[in-house]
Design an enzyme around this catalytic site. Sequence first.
Site, PDB file in Angstrom:
ATOM      1  N   SER A 141      28.535  54.346   5.278  1.00 32.64           N
ATOM      2  CA  SER A 141      29.951  54.640   5.096  1.00 32.64           C
ATOM      3  C   SER A 141      30.305  54.927   3.646  1.00 32.64           C
ATOM      4  O   SER A 141      29.793  55.880   3.055  1.00 32.64           O
ATOM      5  CB  SER A 141      30.789  53.489   5.658  1.00 32.64           C
ATOM      6  N   HIS A 142      31.137  54.092   3.057  1.00 35.28           N
ATOM      7  CA  HIS A 142      31.668  54.320   1.722  1.00 35.28           C
ATOM      8  C   HIS A 142      30.766  53.735   0.635  1.00 35.28           C
ATOM      9  O   HIS A 142      31.116  53.796  -0.543  1.00 35.28           O
ATOM     10  CB  HIS A 142      33.059  53.699   1.619  1.00 35.28           C
ATOM     11  N   ASP A 306      35.526  59.633   2.995  1.00 33.94           N
ATOM     12  CA  ASP A 306      34.423  58.833   2.479  1.00 33.94           C
ATOM     13  C   ASP A 306      33.064  59.364   2.911  1.00 33.94           C
ATOM     14  O   ASP A 306      32.954  60.483   3.419  1.00 33.94           O
ATOM     15  CB  ASP A 306      34.583  57.376   2.911  1.00 33.94           C
ATOM     16  N   ASP A 308      30.865  58.870   5.379  1.00 31.65           N
ATOM     17  CA  ASP A 308      30.595  59.351   6.742  1.00 31.65           C
ATOM     18  C   ASP A 308      31.806  59.974   7.402  1.00 31.65           C
ATOM     19  O   ASP A 308      31.753  60.319   8.584  1.00 31.65           O
ATOM     20  CB  ASP A 308      30.049  58.214   7.609  1.00 31.65           C
ATOM     21  N   ASP A 310      34.970  58.811   8.055  1.00 35.04           N
ATOM     22  CA  ASP A 310      35.927  58.124   8.917  1.00 35.04           C
ATOM     23  C   ASP A 310      37.109  57.519   8.164  1.00 35.04           C
ATOM     24  O   ASP A 310      38.062  57.055   8.789  1.00 35.04           O
ATOM     25  CB  ASP A 310      35.234  57.058   9.774  1.00 35.04           C
ATOM     26  N   ARG A 311      37.081  57.518   6.829  1.00 35.15           N
ATOM     27  CA  ARG A 311      38.203  56.981   6.054  1.00 35.15           C
ATOM     28  C   ARG A 311      38.977  58.117   5.397  1.00 35.15           C
ATOM     29  O   ARG A 311      38.467  59.226   5.257  1.00 35.15           O
ATOM     30  CB  ARG A 311      37.699  56.007   4.990  1.00 35.15           C
ATOM     31  N   LYS A 405      37.665  55.652  13.690  1.00 34.34           N
ATOM     32  CA  LYS A 405      38.658  56.131  12.735  1.00 34.34           C
ATOM     33  C   LYS A 405      38.214  57.499  12.250  1.00 34.34           C
ATOM     34  O   LYS A 405      37.029  57.822  12.285  1.00 34.34           O
ATOM     35  CB  LYS A 405      38.838  55.142  11.593  1.00 34.34           C
TER      36      LYS A 405
END
Length: 572
Positions: A141-142, A306, A308, A310-311, A405
């Site tokens: 992710s982030h 971010d 991947d 999703d943010r 998300k």
Amino acid sequence: MTFPASGRLLVKLNRPAGAQTIDTNGHAMKIDNVTTTPFDGQRPGTSGLRKKVSVFRQPHYLENFIQSIFPVLEDREGATLILGGDGRYHNADAIQVILRMAAANGIARVLVGRGGILSTPAASCVIRKHRAAGGIILSASHNPGGPQGDFGVKFNIANGGPAPESVTEAIYRNTREIREYRIAVHPPVPLERPGTHALGTMTVEVIDPVADYAELMERLFDFDAIHALFNSGAFRMRFDALHAVTGPYAHAILEQRLGAPPGTVVHGTPLEDFGGGHPDPNLVYARELVDALFRADAPDFGAASDGDGDRNMILGRRCFVTPSDSLAVLAANAHLIPGYRLGLRGVARSMPTSRAVDRVAAAHGIDCYETPTGWKFFGNLLDAGRVTLCGEESFGTGSDHVREKDGLWAVLFWLNLLAVKREPVNKLLRNHWRTFGRDYYTRHDYEALAPEPAHAMLEELHKRLGTLTGRRYGERTVSFADDFAYTDPVDGSVSTGQGIRIRFDDDARIVFRLSGTGTEGATLRVYLERFEPDPAHHGQDPQRVLAGLIAAAGEIAQIQAHTGRTAPTVIT
């Protein structure tokens, strides 16, 4: 259990260690049954298993975890699996390993994004569209990437969402009991362009990672209205992909389909180390975008996503929209968006997220659910049709269009709203506060703490919860203190220990929890919130408004005494 074959049994999956060859209709493939031993610490967290790249590159480490996923797949024989990641370091090698293991474990078909690229929300979209048994998403992710950075593996179930705790615990049990994994001996599958390849009896389809997702976005939003906004000559935007996975999606949708000028998308090429940056869209790590939106010649709208995809972070000219406010604004205006014109069935937020969306739900007469942090907790509510929109304060917003998300979806929602309203972000935000009041809100992160004192701090605070009610801190008195527990209204499952809540006599609150998304040390997150109904007081600096709560949080948890920190690492 056997591999599918045309009328003849060729290989059983529960054979002793060694190597076998299967040959079905001319598809020869050697299978290695590799003896292994369990690794400690392979319990998936909120978003899968995240560790340093060096940990995943240990012999057998990735393979053990992947092998532990296959037994939880329903109807594995003949199943379709979705595979892709955010392009970070080790993705390319891991994808080839997973493809060979999928073939050896009886998967019939794998859809993988071109170049191994597939954003997390796009993976959810593809799982749902192609009725796959599930998907494996390679991302941390982030978190930072590169050889010294982080890596992660997450399993999503057939509804497209993150595996629930019952599934992740089953995977963890498998990692504790594993003694053998299965992998095909096969050269790498070319992933550079769309096409179909055979890997033994398994079909590998390399797909355009953007196509299905873009098609879904076009059904939800008024692309013509957004195109007209970009071509009005009175609107400029900057989208920072942070050298992460949303670059190709943003180029294809914003610039090519919606007519945003070339250069609207910056840092749009995914890089294995995210260009040396931290792919976390917040006020600290997306500083270049923040600075651009606060200059005299700032564009009208800014956004980032971010690692991947999703943010999201939303900015107006000299204006930052908190994720909590963003969720509330989208809920209040959803009727203006084609995909949501029939109204919202309900909304949901994670417990630490501000209560701004609760006020919208109350005004609109719809249900609002408070869940633990972690997108998987929204899955049952979405599948049961109880909610349409949901969000977390950690820069995550989404709806029932997928089960993750979705960063670019949130950006498109805001663009569609701006195209309809034709007013700047800061005015739209002020009008929202005038109607519903403002929840002053901030999050203070203390990153890379030594785990033992961080856990000891919360354990000590937990023991003192019963003594806090009635105690005075500054101008406020504690009216309520607990450790949040959640009973799922759909399946009745119970999740405890989800964050310590302190509420005061003026309804202000503080939340303490340790994050499960990092790979190094512990991260303490402190959330602070105070409601202000009077529009005359809506234009103040949140850090000043919340100064008393910030001081109380430090005193209640004894943060400096336990951690040695005098200030947070990140403030959002």
